[in-house]
Structures are given as structure tokens and as C-alpha cells.
Design an enzyme around this catalytic site. Structure first.
Site, PDB file in Angstrom:
ATOM      1  N   HIS A  57      68.024  81.079  79.558  1.00 29.65           N
ATOM      2  CA  HIS A  57      66.560  81.134  79.637  1.00 29.65           C
ATOM      3  C   HIS A  57      66.060  80.576  80.970  1.00 29.65           C
ATOM      4  CE1 HIS A  57      62.362  80.213  78.958  1.00 29.65           C
ATOM      5  NE2 HIS A  57      62.616  78.915  78.907  1.00 29.65           N
ATOM      6  N   HIS A  83      62.423  73.065  83.962  1.00 28.89           N
ATOM      7  CA  HIS A  83      61.119  72.964  83.302  1.00 28.89           C
ATOM      8  C   HIS A  83      61.190  72.448  81.870  1.00 28.89           C
ATOM      9  CE1 HIS A  83      62.006  77.126  81.769  1.00 28.89           C
ATOM     10  NE2 HIS A  83      61.306  76.705  80.739  1.00 28.89           N
ATOM     11  N   GLU A  87      61.175  67.925  78.163  1.00 30.95           N
ATOM     12  CA  GLU A  87      60.669  68.258  76.828  1.00 30.95           C
ATOM     13  C   GLU A  87      61.776  68.376  75.785  1.00 30.95           C
ATOM     14  OE1 GLU A  87      58.369  72.075  74.840  1.00 30.95           O
ATOM     15  OE2 GLU A  87      57.726  71.369  76.824  1.00 30.95           O
ATOM     16  N   ASP A  88      62.933  68.901  76.187  1.00 34.66           N
ATOM     17  CA  ASP A  88      63.942  69.280  75.201  1.00 34.66           C
ATOM     18  C   ASP A  88      65.262  68.513  75.294  1.00 34.66           C
ATOM     19  OD1 ASP A  88      62.315  71.143  73.947  1.00 34.66           O
ATOM     20  OD2 ASP A  88      62.876  72.736  75.319  1.00 34.66           O
ATOM     21  N   ASP A 147      58.372  81.146  82.656  1.00 30.35           N
ATOM     22  CA  ASP A 147      58.946  80.581  81.437  1.00 30.35           C
ATOM     23  C   ASP A 147      58.545  81.426  80.227  1.00 30.35           C
ATOM     24  OD1 ASP A 147      59.621  78.899  79.240  1.00 30.35           O
ATOM     25  OD2 ASP A 147      57.771  77.760  79.495  1.00 30.35           O
TER      26      ASP A 147
END
Length: 204
Positions: A57, A83, A87-88, A147
Site C-alpha cells: 500500500h 504516512h 498511526e498503525d 493514500d
């Protein structure tokens, strides 16, 4: 979806790197190497909802920016690779800033969905995040649009009908307007929205 261009990175970074070599100087590719290695380290064995490696991705977003839009600014491309790392994964924004500098860190911050504040639901936090993007600088919007393009380009293959519907509607409502100042993204999202319009009433 025959009329909508899709971006593939299933062959991994070496193949993507070779494709970018005609567009970017060797020194800039080296800076991307570092970002890709960092992302690989943090995302590890993570998989996307359809089962593909997470890195796929991230590399699709880079290909969108280079091959689609013509971006050659390595900071923007490194931000695209990174990116989702705050967050992940367990990576902190401070670590991104220390390793890649304030500009890359700021771009990553703009596209990082924050945890819900006290008294705020996950849905409210998501809505606030998407609304805040209207104030984002151009480079951050380019990363976000790339994204989301990677996320939705094959939305019609998602196994959950309700996810197909909700993500299609959210993209049309909140992301497509952000694409309007950018001719390539505007055209791509318009073609995509038309091609996948049946998802809006998809019952499975």
C-alpha cells in the site's frame, strides 16, 4: 474499472525502485531506500484487509505520486512511505522527526488520524480528522490523496459490502472535494466515482 488507472506494487520495493530510477536521481533514491527500510522495520508482518503486505500500500502511494502526478520532491515521497507508521505501529512522531527531519514529520502528522479525545467517539475523531484536512498544506494533501487512491482503487473487490458502501460514500463526500485543485487527482477521482457508483447501493 477498465477506464480507471490502477497502481500495482506487488513485486515490492526493488521493482518499484527500478521503475523510479528514470525519474529520480540516485541520491534521492537512496533517501527513499532509508524510508522504505524504516517502514518495513515498523510495519513488519502487518497485512492490509485484503491480505497483502502493508508495504504494498505504501509503495502504491509513492507510484501514484511519481507516475500519476509527477512528484519528484523526495520529502513528499518519503512522507508517503511513512504516512501510516505513527498511526498503525508503535513508532512515535518524535522518532520520525529525529530520523527524517521536521518537514517529513509534519507531513506525516497531517495525515495521521489521532486517537479520540476524552468524550469523543471513534466516529467523531475520524470526522474531525477528515474535516481538518481542508486546512492541510498542498504537500500533505497530495500524500493523503495518494493514500486514499491506493485504498479505494480496488474497493469493488472488498469482501464486506457495508465497508464498500461506507468507504465509497465517505470518499465521495470528504476526499473527492480535496482533489478538486489538482487536475490529475480531480480527473482520476471523477472517473473512479463514476465507475464504482454501483457500490453506493451495493447490497452484496
Amino acid at each position: 474499472m477498465d477506464t480507471v488507472r490502477t497502481f500495482e506494487a506487488a513485486q515490492g520495493w526493488p521493482a518499484v525502485r527500478a521503475a523510479l530510477a528514470a525519474r529520480l536521481p540516485a541520491a534521492e533514491l537512496g533517501r527513499l531506500d532509508e524510508a522504505v527500510a524504516f517502514a518495513e522495520q515498523w510495519h513488519g508482518d502487518q497485512r492490509r484487509p485484503a491480505g497483502e503486505p502493508y508495504l504494498e500500500h505504501l509503495l502504491e502511494a509513492v507510484l501514484v505520486l511519481v507516475d500519476g502526478v509527477g512528484v519528484t520532491d523526495t520529502d513528499v515521497l518519503r512522507a508517503a512511505v511513512l504516512h501510516d507508521v505513527v498511526e498503525d505501529t508503535g513508532c512515535s512522531a518524535a522518532e520520525v522527526r529525529e530520523r527524517f527531519g521536521p518537514r517529513v514529520a509534519d507531513l506525516v502528522d497531517w495525515v495521521t488520524k489521532p486517537e479520540p479525545a476524552d468524550g469523543q467517539s471513534a466516529a467523531q475523531a475520524r470526522a474531525a480528522y477528515l474535516d481538518r484536512l481542508r486546512l492541510a498544506p498542498e504537500d500533505a494533501l497530495l500524500v493523503k490523496l495518494a493514500d486514499r487512491l491506493s485504498n479505494v482503487q480496488r474497493l469493488d473487490t472488498h469482501p464486506r459490502p457495508e465497508k464498500r458502501r461506507s468507504y465509497y460514500r465517505e470518499t465521495v463526500r470528504t476526499v473527492v472535494p480535496l482533489a478538486q485543485p489538482y487536475p490529475w487527482f480531480r480527473a482520476w477521482y471523477a472517473a473512479w466515482a463514476e465507475a464504482l457508483a454501483p457500490l453506493d447501493g451495493d447490497e452484496g
